[in-house]
Design a protein around this motif. Structure first.
Motif, PDB file in Angstrom:
ATOM      1  N   ALA A   1       0.956  -0.922  -0.461  1.00 21.33           N
ATOM      2  CA  ALA A   1      -0.022   0.247  -0.180  1.00 21.33           C
ATOM      3  C   ALA A   1       0.922   1.851   0.398  1.00 21.33           C
ATOM      4  O   ALA A   1       1.637   1.413   0.840  1.00 21.33           O
ATOM      5  N   GLY A   2       0.877   2.538  -0.642  1.00 22.98           N
ATOM      6  CA  GLY A   2       1.098   3.665  -0.799  1.00 22.98           C
ATOM      7  C   GLY A   2       0.970   4.443  -1.624  1.00 22.98           C
ATOM      8  O   GLY A   2      -0.455   4.895  -1.768  1.00 22.98           O
ATOM      9  N   ALA A   3       1.043   5.945  -0.736  1.00 24.00           N
ATOM     10  CA  ALA A   3       0.659   6.918  -1.108  1.00 24.00           C
ATOM     11  C   ALA A   3       1.718   8.163  -1.414  1.00 24.00           C
ATOM     12  O   ALA A   3       2.420   7.565  -1.444  1.00 24.00           O
ATOM     13  N   ILE A   4       1.675   8.861  -2.515  1.00 24.80           N
ATOM     14  CA  ILE A   4       2.542   9.922  -3.298  1.00 24.80           C
ATOM     15  C   ILE A   4       1.810  11.022  -2.977  1.00 24.80           C
ATOM     16  O   ILE A   4       0.800  11.375  -3.685  1.00 24.80           O
ATOM     17  N   TYR A   5       2.349  12.624  -3.300  1.00 26.97           N
ATOM     18  CA  TYR A   5       2.414  13.803  -3.320  1.00 26.97           C
ATOM     19  C   TYR A   5       4.109  14.278  -4.410  1.00 26.97           C
ATOM     20  O   TYR A   5       4.107  14.579  -3.939  1.00 26.97           O
ATOM     21  N   SER A   6       3.641  14.608  -5.201  1.00 24.90           N
ATOM     22  CA  SER A   6       4.220  15.127  -6.117  1.00 24.90           C
ATOM     23  C   SER A   6       3.954  16.560  -7.117  1.00 24.90           C
ATOM     24  O   SER A   6       2.835  17.137  -6.436  1.00 24.90           O
ATOM     25  N   TRP A   7       4.927  17.665  -6.351  1.00 29.81           N
ATOM     26  CA  TRP A   7       4.938  18.977  -7.036  1.00 29.81           C
ATOM     27  C   TRP A   7       6.305  19.010  -7.441  1.00 29.81           C
ATOM     28  O   TRP A   7       7.388  18.839  -7.091  1.00 29.81           O
ATOM     29  N   ASP A   8       6.064  19.525  -8.948  1.00 32.42           N
ATOM     30  CA  ASP A   8       7.502  20.106  -9.648  1.00 32.42           C
ATOM     31  C   ASP A   8       8.096  18.858  -9.603  1.00 32.42           C
ATOM     32  O   ASP A   8       8.099  17.992  -9.964  1.00 32.42           O
ATOM     33  N   ARG A   9       9.286  19.338  -9.324  1.00 40.52           N
ATOM     34  CA  ARG A   9      10.333  18.316  -9.637  1.00 40.52           C
ATOM     35  C   ARG A   9      10.339  17.444  -7.878  1.00 40.52           C
ATOM     36  O   ARG A   9      11.560  16.758  -7.603  1.00 40.52           O
ATOM     37  N   PHE A  10       9.976  16.961  -6.997  1.00 45.99           N
ATOM     38  CA  PHE A  10      10.288  16.835  -5.622  1.00 45.99           C
ATOM     39  C   PHE A  10       8.513  15.684  -5.434  1.00 45.99           C
ATOM     40  O   PHE A  10       7.390  16.231  -5.683  1.00 45.99           O
ATOM     41  N   TYR A  11       8.786  14.944  -4.397  1.00 44.86           N
ATOM     42  CA  TYR A  11       7.713  14.146  -4.192  1.00 44.86           C
ATOM     43  C   TYR A  11       7.630  13.419  -2.574  1.00 44.86           C
ATOM     44  O   TYR A  11       9.323  13.568  -2.649  1.00 44.86           O
ATOM     45  N   ILE A  12       6.881  13.301  -2.243  1.00 39.90           N
ATOM     46  CA  ILE A  12       6.586  12.395  -0.550  1.00 39.90           C
ATOM     47  C   ILE A  12       6.479  11.315  -1.095  1.00 39.90           C
ATOM     48  O   ILE A  12       5.106  11.799  -1.533  1.00 39.90           O
ATOM     49  N   GLY A  13       6.721  10.316  -0.300  1.00 37.09           N
ATOM     50  CA  GLY A  13       6.027   9.318  -0.636  1.00 37.09           C
ATOM     51  C   GLY A  13       5.745   8.314   0.526  1.00 37.09           C
ATOM     52  O   GLY A  13       6.824   8.629   1.762  1.00 37.09           O
ATOM     53  N   ILE A  14       4.819   7.410   0.872  1.00 34.80           N
ATOM     54  CA  ILE A  14       4.859   6.685   1.974  1.00 34.80           C
ATOM     55  C   ILE A  14       3.816   5.516   1.167  1.00 34.80           C
ATOM     56  O   ILE A  14       3.050   5.238   0.759  1.00 34.80           O
ATOM     57  N   THR A  15       4.700   4.520   2.403  1.00 33.19           N
ATOM     58  CA  THR A  15       4.807   2.974   1.445  1.00 33.19           C
ATOM     59  C   THR A  15       4.187   2.353   2.272  1.00 33.19           C
ATOM     60  O   THR A  15       4.888   2.094   3.756  1.00 33.19           O
ATOM     61  N   GLY A  16       3.823   1.054   2.602  1.00 27.85           N
ATOM     62  CA  GLY A  16       4.106   0.129   3.537  1.00 27.85           C
ATOM     63  C   GLY A  16       3.822  -1.318   2.724  1.00 27.85           C
ATOM     64  O   GLY A  16       3.356  -2.013   1.836  1.00 27.85           O
ATOM     65  N   SER A  17       4.518  -2.684   3.239  1.00 28.33           N
ATOM     66  CA  SER A  17       4.485  -3.655   1.904  1.00 28.33           C
ATOM     67  C   SER A  17       4.459  -4.959   3.353  1.00 28.33           C
ATOM     68  O   SER A  17       5.154  -4.674   4.403  1.00 28.33           O
ATOM     69  N   TYR A  18       4.179  -6.232   3.096  1.00 29.45           N
ATOM     70  CA  TYR A  18       4.205  -6.785   4.021  1.00 29.45           C
ATOM     71  C   TYR A  18       4.362  -8.553   3.006  1.00 29.45           C
ATOM     72  O   TYR A  18       3.878  -8.129   1.972  1.00 29.45           O
ATOM     73  N   ASP A  19       5.747  -8.904   3.169  1.00 23.45           N
ATOM     74  CA  ASP A  19       6.448 -10.542   2.545  1.00 23.45           C
ATOM     75  C   ASP A  19       6.206 -11.109   3.665  1.00 23.45           C
ATOM     76  O   ASP A  19       6.900 -11.000   5.047  1.00 23.45           O
ATOM     77  N   SER A  20       5.876 -12.368   2.873  1.00 24.64           N
ATOM     78  CA  SER A  20       5.579 -13.900   4.152  1.00 24.64           C
ATOM     79  C   SER A  20       6.600 -15.037   2.961  1.00 24.64           C
ATOM     80  O   SER A  20       6.470 -15.408   2.168  1.00 24.64           O
ATOM     81  N   TYR A  21       6.843 -16.078   3.690  1.00 23.95           N
ATOM     82  CA  TYR A  21       6.944 -17.107   3.002  1.00 23.95           C
ATOM     83  C   TYR A  21       7.662 -18.595   4.055  1.00 23.95           C
ATOM     84  O   TYR A  21       7.868 -18.163   5.138  1.00 23.95           O
ATOM     85  N   ASN A  22       6.627 -19.760   4.310  1.00 25.66           N
ATOM     86  CA  ASN A  22       6.903 -20.323   5.301  1.00 25.66           C
ATOM     87  C   ASN A  22       7.262 -21.793   4.395  1.00 25.66           C
ATOM     88  O   ASN A  22       7.224 -21.912   2.533  1.00 25.66           O
ATOM     89  N   TYR A  23       8.394 -22.235   5.219  1.00 25.60           N
ATOM     90  CA  TYR A  23       9.001 -24.020   4.734  1.00 25.60           C
ATOM     91  C   TYR A  23       8.413 -25.109   5.592  1.00 25.60           C
ATOM     92  O   TYR A  23       8.034 -25.051   6.884  1.00 25.60           O
ATOM     93  N   LYS A  24       8.299 -26.622   4.952  1.00 25.73           N
ATOM     94  CA  LYS A  24       7.912 -27.554   5.628  1.00 25.73           C
ATOM     95  C   LYS A  24       9.478 -28.625   5.586  1.00 25.73           C
ATOM     96  O   LYS A  24       8.911 -29.229   3.564  1.00 25.73           O
ATOM     97  N   GLY A  25       9.635 -29.254   5.916  1.00 26.05           N
ATOM     98  CA  GLY A  25      10.525 -30.440   5.523  1.00 26.05           C
ATOM     99  C   GLY A  25      10.739 -31.689   6.248  1.00 26.05           C
ATOM    100  O   GLY A  25      10.700 -30.653   7.928  1.00 26.05           O
ATOM    101  N   ALA A  26      10.820 -32.487   6.871  1.00 31.48           N
ATOM    102  CA  ALA A  26      12.129 -33.040   6.934  1.00 31.48           C
ATOM    103  C   ALA A  26      13.724 -33.929   7.039  1.00 31.48           C
ATOM    104  O   ALA A  26      13.693 -33.863   5.445  1.00 31.48           O
ATOM    105  N   THR A  27      14.451 -33.535   7.749  1.00 31.14           N
ATOM    106  CA  THR A  27      15.615 -33.999   7.711  1.00 31.14           C
ATOM    107  C   THR A  27      15.769 -35.448   8.241  1.00 31.14           C
ATOM    108  O   THR A  27      16.332 -35.901   9.336  1.00 31.14           O
ATOM    109  N   GLY A  28      16.341 -36.219   7.025  1.00 31.24           N
ATOM    110  CA  GLY A  28      17.019 -37.719   7.923  1.00 31.24           C
ATOM    111  C   GLY A  28      17.964 -37.147   8.520  1.00 31.24           C
ATOM    112  O   GLY A  28      19.151 -36.295   7.955  1.00 31.24           O
ATOM    113  N   ILE A  29      19.241 -38.367   9.416  1.00 30.90           N
ATOM    114  CA  ILE A  29      20.046 -37.967  10.560  1.00 30.90           C
ATOM    115  C   ILE A  29      20.825 -38.905   9.754  1.00 30.90           C
ATOM    116  O   ILE A  29      20.817 -40.154   9.663  1.00 30.90           O
TER     117      ILE A  29
END
Length: 389
Positions: free
Chosen positions: A328-356
């Motif tokens: 999610a994000g928002a940006i305000y631009s004027w002339d050669r400048f801008y201010i941006g606010i962003t939020g992000s979420y990343d995830s990953y999961n894993y599952k397995g078995a390791t033999g000894i």
């Protein structure tokens, strides 16, 4: 695991090679390449998206983020005492829960680029010296296409819980924090494709190189490649309990589709001199992804011979999982400048078995495997101020 030093070197050199710095012939050639990459899109409707000429840009940012990984390991085995006349077999289970997860980190960042290209660096500030949080990024953000490369290096002491049970009896229980920090590294490559390349610009909010003039949305297709690694110090007790388990890697390739929408509450077109631009644009992007390739590997160290430890590696293919990309994000631009606010979420999961490996097992014990599952998550909220040169 990918050679991270080579990866970072490539990310640093690529933009440096592409950006125009002089009028010599080699630079002119590279300038043509960059101009071709950053040239205004011919597909976009000028009434929907305003495309200024490509320019250099420099941005500073401040952010709050939280990143970490939680993992569970369960060792199941059976034990038979050495009484040959009356052998009795006992079942044993060793459980550990580990977390490399801290509080909110204060992060400062610097980004520089030209047109659709940018290179970024972020560093945690303050806090205890035993913890670090550093990341690098390389982005190519065009209105209808995007490629984002990110590398995270995260170190913290590990919070752990342990339980050892024989049969139905709890024989040992402990919890605490490791003396030495664990380390989590991740390399993530994200690629996005927008189906609406006529009136929608993904880069309007997250890059600011083009300006969305009126609200529009699009269906998106995304691909994510990820390499993650969790490392434990071999001298820590939790590594001994898990038969020298000191490193676990995961490699994943995910595909998915979702939706992205740019909302434009306010826009004023600049004059012929390029001045007078005023624009406010908000974006929400959600792309669930299915992990079609999920490889999981573990490395264990046998310290029976302390002067010459033996290392073992086990590789397996995991099951399908669902990951998420939320922005999610928002940006305000004027002339050669801008201010941006962003939020992000990343995830990953894993599952397995390791033999000894048999070489690591006591001859009286029937070792089966170590079952592992983990969840990586990272969310960030940042404020960026950018100047177009």
């Amino acid at each position: 695991m990918l050679d991270l030093r080579k990866t970072l070197t490539l990310l640093v050199l690529l933009p440096a090679c592409c950006l125009p710095v002089s009028s010599q012939k080699p630079d002119t050639f590279w300038k043509k390449i960059v101009d071709m990459i950053s040239a205004p899109s011919r597909e976009l409707d000028p009434n929907a998206v305003y495309q200024p000429a490509p320019s250099w840009n420099i941005a500073v940012s401040g952010a709050l983020n939280r990143a970490g990984i939680s993992q569970e390991n369960v060792l199941d085995c059976s034990y038979t005492p050495g009484d040959e006349d009356d052998p009795v077999t006992y079942s044993m289970q060793a459980y550990t829960s580990t977390k490399l997860l801290g509080g909110l980190d204060k992060v400062i960042g610097l980004q520089a680029g030209y047109g659709n290209l940018s290179l970024g660096w972020n560093q945690r500030i303050g806090g205890d010296k035993a913890s670090t949080n550093t990341s690098f990024s390389f982005d190519y953000l065009a209105p209808g296409y995007a490629l984002q490369l990110q590398y995270f290096d995260f170190r913290r002491p590990i919070d752990y819980e342990m339980r050892i049970s024989v049969g139905d009896d709890l024989n040992f229980e402990d919890s605490g924090k490791t003396d030495k920090p664990g380390r989590m590294t991740s390399f993530i490559a994200d690629a996005f494709y927008a189906f609406n390349r006529r009136s929608f610009a993904y880069s309007a909010v997250y890059k600011g190189n083009v300006v969305q003039r009126r609200s529009a949305g699009t269906w998106m297709f995304g691909i994510k490649y990820l390499q993650g690694r969790v490392e434990y110090d071999p001298d820590e007790f939790i590594a001994d309990l898990m038969f020298g388990l000191v490193q676990q890697d995961t490699r994943q390739v995910s595909f998915g589709g979702g939706f992205s929408y740019n909302l434009v509450p306010f826009h004023r077109q600049p004059g012929t001199d390029g001045k007078g631009l005023r624009n406010l644009t908000l974006n929400l992007t959600a792309i669930p992804m299915v992990t079609l390739f999920n490889q999981f590997s573990s490395i264990m160290r046998n310290d029976v011979l302390e002067e010459n430890p033996v290392w073992f590696k086990n590789v397996m293919n995991g099951k399908l999982h669902v990951n998420y990309v939320l922005k999610a994000g928002a940006i305000y631009s004027w002339d050669r400048f801008y201010i941006g606010i962003t939020g992000s979420y990343d995830s990953y999961n894993y599952k397995g078995a390791t033999g000894i490996p048999e070489e690591m097992a006591d001859f009286e014990t029937d070792y089966d495997y170590i079952r592992s599952s983990g969840l990586f998550s990272r969310w960030s909220a940042s404020l960026k101020f950018c100047v177009k040169l």
